[in-house]
Scaffold this motif. Structure first.
Motif, PDB file in Angstrom:
ATOM      1  N   LEU A 181       0.907  -1.213   0.064  1.00 14.38           N
ATOM      2  CA  LEU A 181       0.075  -0.138   0.000  1.00 14.38           C
ATOM      3  C   LEU A 181       0.897   1.371   0.104  1.00 14.38           C
ATOM      4  N   THR A 182       2.007   1.324   0.779  1.00 15.51           N
ATOM      5  CA  THR A 182       2.757   2.304   0.726  1.00 15.51           C
ATOM      6  C   THR A 182       4.187   2.066   0.933  1.00 15.51           C
ATOM      7  N   GLY A 183       5.161   2.857   0.636  1.00 10.99           N
ATOM      8  CA  GLY A 183       6.574   2.744   0.896  1.00 10.99           C
ATOM      9  C   GLY A 183       6.899   2.993   2.166  1.00 10.99           C
ATOM     10  N   ALA A 184       6.370   3.124   3.071  1.00  7.77           N
ATOM     11  CA  ALA A 184       6.515   3.361   4.693  1.00  7.77           C
ATOM     12  C   ALA A 184       7.209   2.049   5.010  1.00  7.77           C
ATOM     13  N   GLY A 185       8.344   2.523   6.039  1.00  4.96           N
ATOM     14  CA  GLY A 185       8.739   1.252   6.422  1.00  4.96           C
ATOM     15  C   GLY A 185       8.572   1.024   8.120  1.00  4.96           C
ATOM     16  N   SER A 186       7.810   1.684   8.612  1.00  6.98           N
ATOM     17  CA  SER A 186       7.225   1.442   9.884  1.00  6.98           C
ATOM     18  C   SER A 186       5.943   2.404   9.847  1.00  6.98           C
ATOM     19  N   LEU A 187       5.046   1.901  11.148  1.00  9.60           N
ATOM     20  CA  LEU A 187       3.842   2.439  11.356  1.00  9.60           C
ATOM     21  C   LEU A 187       4.369   4.115  11.813  1.00  9.60           C
ATOM     22  N   GLU A 188       5.314   4.287  12.506  1.00  4.95           N
ATOM     23  CA  GLU A 188       5.584   5.676  12.992  1.00  4.95           C
ATOM     24  C   GLU A 188       5.742   6.414  11.450  1.00  4.95           C
ATOM     25  N   GLU A 189       6.691   5.986  10.602  1.00  4.42           N
ATOM     26  CA  GLU A 189       6.825   6.598   9.322  1.00  4.42           C
ATOM     27  C   GLU A 189       5.580   6.967   8.503  1.00  4.42           C
ATOM     28  N   LEU A 190       4.762   5.979   8.563  1.00  5.93           N
ATOM     29  CA  LEU A 190       3.412   6.265   8.038  1.00  5.93           C
ATOM     30  C   LEU A 190       2.580   7.411   8.611  1.00  5.93           C
TER      31      LEU A 190
END
Length: 241
Positions: free
Chosen positions: A46-55
């Motif tokens: 869904l996204t390129g985020a590497g963590s929930l915090e980054e999201l």
């Protein structure tokens, strides 16, 4: 403090730095939405985020910059190439009176969006359409929306052909871009002229904590888009105007 509460506090601080104050309930709902996205990563990229915090700190904050635009009524909007619902579901949670459409061509992502809309309780005012922007812009979606928005979908001269046909005359098309926005717009002049729009403004913002720069490009549709546009699926990207 639990992770969710810590993220709510962090999100609130980041948005305060951007002069976007939100109440605690809205912040909690935005974090709950981010948790849905993060839990859906395994089923669909869904996204390129590497963590929930980054999201939360990068993607949700970035989408919230739309609220820095003045004079926009967020009703009858469409999020083109919605993916994980960025920015559409962020808009839906922050503007409870608005009605919108999440347009997504990929089946797994559209399926996620339907689940997220139901889980977040916004199904009465947010719909999901699985279709290519070119097809929707030639069919039911043509000149149907007051505001069209897209984030990180394509270069400006390609994105213009996706967005502008969907927007009614007098409506707005908003491209969420980075520092390259001005250079992209210099290449998109012919496309805007053909499609019936002009640049109304560019809002430049620096995200807090060195998280990058944002350019919100606002286009005003000045006349009906010629029937020839958008072209068939794939053509805008293959042969940009």
């Amino acid at each position: 403090m639990t992770e969710s509460k810590a993220l709510v506090a962090r999100l609130g601080a980041l948005l305060d730095a951007l002069e976007i104050p939100l109440d605690g309930v809205t912040l909690e709902r935005l974090v709950a939405y981010a948790e849905l996205v993060w839990s859906g990563q395994e089923r669909a990229r869904l996204t390129g985020a590497g963590s929930l915090e980054e999201l939360v700190t990068k993607h949700v904050v970035d989408c919230a910059t739309l609220w820095r635009l003045e004079g926009i009524t967020w009703d009858r909007w469409i999020d083109v190439g919605s993916g994980a619902g960025l920015p559409g579901l962020v808009l839906a949670l922050g503007v409870p009176e608005g009605r919108g459409t999440l347009l997504e061509a990929t089946g797994k992502k559209a399926e996620f969006l339907r689940r997220a809309v139901a889980a977040l309780g916004v199904g009465s005012r947010v719909g999901v359409v699985q279709a290519r922007a070119e097809d929707w812009g030639r069919g039911e979606g043509r000149e149907r929306y007051a505001v069209g928005v897209a984030r990180a979908v394509a270069p400006a001269r390609v994105l213009a052909e996706y967005l502008i046909p969907l927007v009614e005359v007098g409506g707005l098309a908003i491209m969420m871009k980075g520092p390259q926005a001005e250079a992209e717009l210099a290449e998109a002049g012919r496309a805007l002229e053909l499609l019936g729009a002009r640049v109304e403004g560019i809002k430049a913002l620096a995200l807090p904590e060195g998280l990058g720069e944002r350019r919100l490009v606002v286009l005003r549709k000045t006349r009906p888009t010629p029937a020839a546009y958008p072209r068939r699926p794939g053509m805008p990207e293959k042969r940009p105007l």
